[in-house]
Enzyme design. Sequence first.
Site, mmCIF file in Angstrom:
data_model
loop_
_atom_site.group_PDB
_atom_site.id
_atom_site.type_symbol
_atom_site.label_atom_id
_atom_site.label_comp_id
_atom_site.label_asym_id
_atom_site.label_seq_id
_atom_site.Cartn_x
_atom_site.Cartn_y
_atom_site.Cartn_z
ATOM 1 N N CYS A 31 0.837 -1.209 0.000
ATOM 2 C CA CYS A 31 0.000 0.000 0.000
ATOM 3 C C CYS A 31 0.869 1.255 0.000
ATOM 4 C CB CYS A 31 -0.920 -0.030 1.223
ATOM 5 S SG CYS A 31 -1.796 1.508 1.536
ATOM 6 N N CYS A 34 -0.025 3.920 2.683
ATOM 7 C CA CYS A 34 0.386 3.455 4.019
ATOM 8 C C CYS A 34 1.822 3.869 4.302
ATOM 9 C CB CYS A 34 0.265 1.940 4.113
ATOM 10 S SG CYS A 34 -1.412 1.291 3.907
#
Length: 318
Positions: A31, A34
């Site tokens: 991600c 993230c």
Amino acid sequence: MIDVTIQNFEAEVIAASMNTPVLVDFWAPWCGPCKSLGPILEKLEVAYEGRFKLVKINSDEEQQLAGAFGIKSIPTCILLMGGQPVDGFMGALPESKVREFLDRRLPGEHELAAEAEAQEAQQHLEAGDIHAAQARLAEALATNPGNDDIRFDLVKLLISTGQLGPAAAELAPALSRIPVSLRFEALSHWLNAMEFAATDPRGTWPVERFDERIAANKRDFETRFAKGRVLMARGEWPAAMDELLEIIMRDKSWDDAAPRKTVVAILELMTPPKPKAAEQATGKTAGGIELAGKGAIQEDPQSALVSSYRRKLSMMLN
């Protein structure tokens, strides 16, 4: 920052959040957002100097945890306090927005100081040092006058040690609110019973003297109520409720239902505080996570006693 799995979730998230807010960052290695949010969260954990604890959960590897929290996209952050989720946000917010989120939810420095003093007070109580416990609670309440938990503990300690004047003074702000919280109303009934026993001639009567009068007239509710209040002041709360229930059985509305209100107060005072462990009788944590190997949770004797008297009161009123 700590990585959390299903194995350490209970200790590092649920139990930890009973004392310090825990911010759970659901992420995954693939991600991109993230990777930008993670360093911001780690920086703020240091900057906030212990006001919250940061944990990270790999949602790919810990799908049971992600499912329990209903995670549908990442990054998602969930803030837990007292074993329960209280707020959260999705997406890689900039640092300023994360700060806004934290400042909206986290206790301030004065609140943290008050909580620390309250915890010290509890330690003094457990060690039997009543004087030190009272001093710590008074300091904590002065630091954070809006903390009802600290006010309740201080007033309860003052009443239990016979300091009725100071107890009344500390209780007054809570009684001035509408509606009055049940637990503070319960303290008021206890305080009134203590004051009655200290000032009324019947406060020094032995139980046998009350019983002689009651035997002569089963409907001498004034004597029964006085006996109940004296027993309450002496700490004989089940015996006090037995006498008060006798009045309720014969006349539910006597004296504006004062016996019923007093029984309710005693039950509130006798009810054990909620455990800080987050396990429920279902074998789940407060976060809804299934735990293996959890045995049936037994009701402790004090809770069982309270439950039995609640049933008795209900039967008398129906």
